[in-house]
Design a protein around this motif. Structure first.
Motif, PDB file in Angstrom:
ATOM      1  N   ARG A 248      47.427 -36.363  -5.592  1.00 11.18           N
ATOM      2  CA  ARG A 248      46.473 -36.687  -4.535  1.00 11.18           C
ATOM      3  C   ARG A 248      45.168 -35.933  -4.774  1.00 11.18           C
ATOM      4  NH1 ARG A 248      48.465 -33.313   0.810  1.00 11.18           N
ATOM      5  NH2 ARG A 248      47.014 -34.759   1.792  1.00 11.18           N
ATOM      6  N   GLY A 249      44.084 -36.458  -4.217  1.00 12.16           N
ATOM      7  CA  GLY A 249      42.808 -35.791  -4.361  1.00 12.16           C
ATOM      8  C   GLY A 249      42.696 -34.567  -3.472  1.00 12.16           C
ATOM      9  N   ALA A 250      41.804 -33.659  -3.862  1.00 17.71           N
ATOM     10  CA  ALA A 250      41.568 -32.467  -3.044  1.00 17.71           C
ATOM     11  C   ALA A 250      40.837 -32.861  -1.765  1.00 17.71           C
ATOM     12  CB  ALA A 250      40.778 -31.432  -3.833  1.00 17.71           C
ATOM     13  N   MET A 251      39.674 -33.489  -1.894  1.00 19.11           N
ATOM     14  CA  MET A 251      38.937 -33.969  -0.722  1.00 19.11           C
ATOM     15  C   MET A 251      38.637 -35.456  -0.809  1.00 19.11           C
ATOM     16  SD  MET A 251      36.365 -30.808   0.169  1.00 19.11           S
ATOM     17  CE  MET A 251      35.893 -30.455  -1.528  1.00 19.11           C
ATOM     18  N   THR A 252      38.713 -36.029  -2.009  1.00 17.90           N
ATOM     19  CA  THR A 252      38.546 -37.471  -2.192  1.00 17.90           C
ATOM     20  C   THR A 252      39.866 -38.053  -2.663  1.00 17.90           C
ATOM     21  OG1 THR A 252      37.830 -37.158  -4.470  1.00 17.90           O
ATOM     22  CG2 THR A 252      36.117 -37.195  -2.773  1.00 17.90           C
ATOM     23  N   ASP A 253      39.979 -39.370  -2.635  1.00 17.28           N
ATOM     24  CA  ASP A 253      41.221 -40.021  -3.048  1.00 17.28           C
ATOM     25  C   ASP A 253      41.299 -40.174  -4.562  1.00 17.28           C
ATOM     26  OD1 ASP A 253      41.960 -40.324  -0.402  1.00 17.28           O
ATOM     27  OD2 ASP A 253      41.121 -42.346  -0.231  1.00 17.28           O
TER      28      ASP A 253
END
Length: 356
Positions: A248-253
């Motif tokens: 999964r992304g940290a803050m974006t997908d």
């Protein structure tokens, strides 16, 4: 010491017992379903598919001179002349070389149509129902429960959305708020959380989708984990190979576009964006934030550094290490990866020096 000897009949019997189960059909039914020209007996029975050199009575084989890529091998015409297949998928210009008495399915593209026929003949019988041994929490939303299959000891947590015709095989895990699109198949032991999966995807055994990425920052001499709040978003018709991980992304997908096929044992790091209709071969690894264009091809064991961009229709050769952008429609290879012609010039120079 025991001496086991088998005649050809016994070997054929063993092969038939070990072969995948086929759905019996006829040449006429296949011609009608796939729009093929029928020459011969419409009632000729097809009990399976085999390579043209090995086919036996009751089986379908194909012969083609198409060259969709350099990897396709064109067999000698004698192979067609001598085949024992009952039904042969063949191009119009090759039909005259087929054995007398064989039933022909004539098409300009046997290679394209054999894929459809394989899917029809070896189509798995539909599975429906939710096993009593499955763990399905309250709050799971089934769009059409009657069309869904959930195998033994599979787990689906609350908030998950399961669209019609989804198949979830034994021991798979579907986490909270995961969405599985229509017709998606989740194979045994796959693990999905923090993800939205499109329609008609295939998630193979052991794949892990939506876990936290390898995201850390160093503060005061210590490695500090960066919390991840993004998701994984797969488009429609995406295939994810066995034991592949998509973080999964940290803050974006982390995003994978429609029709992309990812092989076994790949690593897709947090925040990567992969375009449509790409091929990503086994043991490829992407660091965080890579961007892959549409229809790109990454061969086996390719490594991409953080934030690398691969253009539309670009290709990267096997074992390459990519540290900079690969432009649209170009080919890169080597470590570090360079344009294809430059790589071959370097190789030729090194080969020449080794002889001096």
């Amino acid at each position: 010491m025991l001496d086991f000897t088998y005649n050809r009949g016994m070997l054929n019997l063993i092969r038939s017992l070990l072969a995948p189960a086929a759905n019996k059909t006829t040449a006429g039914q296949l011609a009608e379903k796939f729009g093929l020209e029928l020459r011969g007996d419409p009632n000729a029975i097809v009990r399976g598919v085999a390579p043209i050199a090995d086919a036996r009575a009751g089986q379908l084989a194909f012969y083609s001179t198409e060259r969709n890529s350099a990897a396709f091998k064109i067999l000698p015409i004698e192979v067609l002349k001598n085949t024992r297949a009952t039904v042969i998928l063949v191009q119009p210009e090759q039909a005259e070389f087929a054995p007398a008495g064989a039933t022909l399915l004539v098409t300009p593209s046997p290679r394209g149509n054999i894929v459809k026929i394989l899917g029809e003949i070896y189509r798995e019988k539909p599975r429906f129902g939710i096993s009593r041994d499955a763990i399905v929490e309250r709050g799971v939303f089934f769009r059409n429960r009657r069309s869904t299959y959930v195998g033994q000891f599979a787990t689906i947590e609350r908030g998950a959305v399961i669209e019609p015709d989804v198949k979830i095989y034994p021991y798979a895990y579907i986490g909270r708020n995961v969405t599985l699109g229509r017709g998606t198949i989740v194979q045994t032991g796959a693990h999905i959380e923090n993800a939205t999966i499109g329609a008609e995807c295939v998630i193979n055994s052991g794949a892990v989708i939506g876990k936290d990425g390898f995201g850390y920052t160093r503060q005061n001499g210590h490695n500090i984990f960066i919390p991840h709040v993004g998701r994984v978003v797969l488009g429609d018709r995406v295939s994810v190979g066995s034991n592949t991980c998509i973080d999964r992304g940290a803050m974006t997908d982390t995003v994978v576009g429609d029709g992309t096929k990812i092989d076994n044992l790949c690593q897709i790091a947090h925040g990567c964006v992969i375009g449509k209709e790409c091929f990503i071969a086994g043991q490829t690894g992407m660091a965080g934030g890579c961007v892959i264009g549409d229809r790109a091809l990454l061969a086996g064991q390719v490594g991409l550094a953080n934030g690398v961009h691969i253009g539309n229709d670009a290709e990267v050769g096997a074992h390459s290490g990519v540290f900079r952008t690969v432009d649209d429609g170009t080919r890169a290879m080597g470590y570090p990866a360079v344009p294809g012609m430059e790589f071959f010039r370097q190789y030729a120079w090194l080969k020449k020096q080794s002889k001096n």
